[in-house]
Design a protein around this motif. Structure first.
Motif, mmCIF file in Angstrom:
data_model
loop_
_atom_site.group_PDB
_atom_site.id
_atom_site.type_symbol
_atom_site.label_atom_id
_atom_site.label_comp_id
_atom_site.label_asym_id
_atom_site.label_seq_id
_atom_site.Cartn_x
_atom_site.Cartn_y
_atom_site.Cartn_z
ATOM 1 N N ALA A 88 -8.378 8.341 -0.402
ATOM 2 C CA ALA A 88 -8.720 8.056 0.988
ATOM 3 C C ALA A 88 -9.967 8.792 1.479
ATOM 4 O O ALA A 88 -10.836 8.167 2.108
ATOM 5 C CB ALA A 88 -7.519 8.359 1.885
ATOM 6 N N VAL B 149 -2.624 4.997 -2.746
ATOM 7 C CA VAL B 149 -3.631 5.738 -1.985
ATOM 8 C C VAL B 149 -3.291 7.224 -1.998
ATOM 9 O O VAL B 149 -2.228 7.628 -1.529
ATOM 10 C CB VAL B 149 -3.712 5.240 -0.534
ATOM 11 N N CYS C 135 -1.277 -1.039 -4.249
ATOM 12 C CA CYS C 135 -2.500 -0.260 -4.088
ATOM 13 C C CYS C 135 -2.053 1.159 -3.744
ATOM 14 O O CYS C 135 -1.495 1.397 -2.665
ATOM 15 C CB CYS C 135 -3.385 -0.825 -2.974
ATOM 16 N N LEU D 222 -6.789 4.307 -4.842
ATOM 17 C CA LEU D 222 -7.867 4.730 -3.954
ATOM 18 C C LEU D 222 -7.669 6.185 -3.551
ATOM 19 O O LEU D 222 -6.530 6.660 -3.446
ATOM 20 C CB LEU D 222 -7.888 3.861 -2.695
ATOM 21 N N VAL E 102 0.876 -1.173 0.000
ATOM 22 C CA VAL E 102 0.000 0.000 0.000
ATOM 23 C C VAL E 102 0.912 1.221 0.000
ATOM 24 O O VAL E 102 1.806 1.333 0.850
ATOM 25 C CB VAL E 102 -0.943 0.025 1.214
ATOM 26 N N VAL F 42 -9.448 1.703 2.065
ATOM 27 C CA VAL F 42 -8.044 1.871 2.465
ATOM 28 C C VAL F 42 -7.751 1.003 3.689
ATOM 29 O O VAL F 42 -6.737 0.292 3.739
ATOM 30 C CB VAL F 42 -7.730 3.346 2.765
#
Length: 486
Positions: free
Chosen positions: A111, A70, A68, A109, A39, A118
């Motif tokens: 947040a 964010v 991923c 993503l 992440v 998340v």
């Protein structure tokens, strides 16, 4: 269908990838087999040019390390990459230009729009690492490197720890969920230009966690790994000229390609443990990452030699009317200043880590600045000076003063920054800096008198420590430099 529609290039995505022109490097793995193991907070240009590039290499041999990404605030990256299935083009611009499609980001993503998503990624058993490129100010630290409990984001997060807005708050909440679920903590890898970044982040996370749950803080302190790192690759901002160049080279339209020089470096403290088929650590060394027990040596050399000189030519170059690093380093006076600063002022404050020749490293940096293919705007480097200068310049100043060496040349970038702030404020240009309001007020109090103006700036304690602000040798050098540049 119109002729214009027929002639419009395909948008880069998983389907159109096969239509890329010959010579474009494509992901060397099956993206359908990738699982998210990382992440990342802050998926800006540098992350996509750097860490995502290394994980793209790693995925060719280990599919567990998809990213991923964010964003803590803006949906811009998500909106650009979602129609492209996370794919984007990396243009490596140097003596030889190379175009590569990077496929390591498999999810983006935002947040504030979807905190549960998340949290789910942070708490997932497959997530083994959290990385960050949120800039120095994103760590919410005080001038001495501690968690800034007066920072608005931290004030909010301490009052609402289950609904964080800061990177520190998200990291702690993710770790809390893993703690409650009986999962091992993820490794947290800070990748910003901050001295002892991993240690400072661990201290901030632990301090925050202590306010949430002392048992959680103790668990983090005992089990979580926060390696220090050093990252390096000059990455100018994306513009329409790059988009057009990428489209011509790849045959595909890319909403947000990235450009950087060919040189890239990632140094990580060797505390993550040995990689294995079932282990938590990626085999970063296999893709060119330097694992070492002396990150501080690499970090200090980079912060002072590259970043310090970068800031110097940014502020001095802007005062002389230059726009890019290449233009500034092509100015004989600024080139001489950069080299003299490196050789005579900065290198004497450094101890070379094993495997690094400081003189050769300095010359290589100057060579990178002279790369005509990289259009690195001085204004991009100049912003956030209040956060950058303490690490890039003032540490060298403090060491030089302690050793009894002159600081006249080191005063030049500091004085140039003061003029930069004063002129931008006078022109009504928005100053991009966490201390913007104080900087504007300081500039408004300036009269043009060198001694009086310098005294106003030295009151900025988040930038200048009391010891430095009260050092007569430094003050005299600053007044002299300010007067000469004015």
């Amino acid at each position: 269908m119109s002729a214009e529609t027929l002639s419009r290039p395909l948008r880069l995505n998983a389907v159109s990838l096969a239509a890329a022109l010959p010579g474009v490097a494509l992901p060397a793995y099956d993206r359908d087999r990738i699982t998210v193991g990382v992440v990342h907070f802050g998926p800006g240009a540098f992350h996509r040019a750097h860490q995502a590039f290394y994980f793209d290499r790693l995925l060719a041999q280990d599919p567990r390390w998809g990213i991923c990404a964010v964003s803590l605030k803006s949906p811009g990256v998500r909106d650009a990459l979602l129609p492209q299935d996370g794919l984007y083009t990396l243009a490596q611009l140097d003596a030889e230009t190379r175009f590569q499609v990077v496929g390591s980001i498999v999810e983006v993503l935002v947040a504030p729009e979807d905190p549960p998503a998340v949290f789910a990624r942070l708490a997932a058993p497959m997530t083994r690492m959290v990385t960050l490129t949120v800039t120095e100010k994103g760590y919410c630290l005080t001038g001495d490197g501690q968690l800034d409990v007066a920072h608005p984001d931290i004030v909010h997060d301490l009052a609402n720890p289950r609904e964080p807005v800061s990177a520190v708050g998200y990291i702690v909440e993710g770790l809390r969920r893993r703690f409650m679920a009986g999962l091992a903590p993820y490794a947290v890898v800070a990748c910003d230009n901050l001295a002892d970044n991993g240690w400072r982040l661990k201290a901030a996370v632990t301090a925050f966690a202590q306010s949430v749950d002392p048992a959680l803080a103790a668990w983090i302190e005992a089990q979580a790994r926060f390696p220090r790192t050093m990252v390096d690759s000059i990455t100018p901002a994306t513009d329409d000229a790059l988009r057009a160049r990428v489209e011509a080279a790849t045959g595909l339209a890319d909403a947000w390609p990235i450009q950087r020089e060919a040189f890239t470096q990632w140094v990580v403290e060797d505390v993550l443990g040995p990689p294995s088929a079932n282990g938590d650590a990626p085999d970063l060394a296999s893709v060119g990452v330097t694992l070492t027990d002396d990150v501080r040596g690499f970090e200090r050399a980079k912060l002072r030699l590259l970043n310090g000189v970068h800031s110097t030519i940014a502020y001095a170059g802007l005062l002389k009317g230059h726009e890019t690093v290449f233009e500034a380093i092509s100015d004989p006076d600024l080139a001489r200043l950069a080299e003299d600063l490196m050789v005579q002022d900065i290198i004497p404050t450094l101890t070379a880590p094993r495997g690094l020749d400081l003189a050769a490293y300095g010359q290589a940096i100057l060579g990178r600045f002279r790369n005509p293919e990289i259009r690195h705007l001085l204004a991009q480097i100049a912003w956030d000076g209040s956060q950058k200068l303490p690490f890039r310049i003032l540490g060298t100043v403090a060491d030089a003063l302690a050793a009894g060496r002159p600081v006249d040349r080191l005063a030049l970038p500091l004085a140039a920054w003061m003029h930069f702030v004063r002129r931008r404020a006078a022109e009504g240009v928005t100053i991009v800096d966490p201390l913007a309001e104080r900087l504007v007020a300081t500039a408004a109090a300036c009269t043009g008198d060198a001694a009086a103006d310098v005294a106003q700036f030295l009151k900025l304690e988040p930038v200048f420590s009391r010891e430095l602000a009260g050092d007569a040798v430094l003050v005299a050098a600053l007044v002299k430099a300010y007067g000469e540049l004015g």
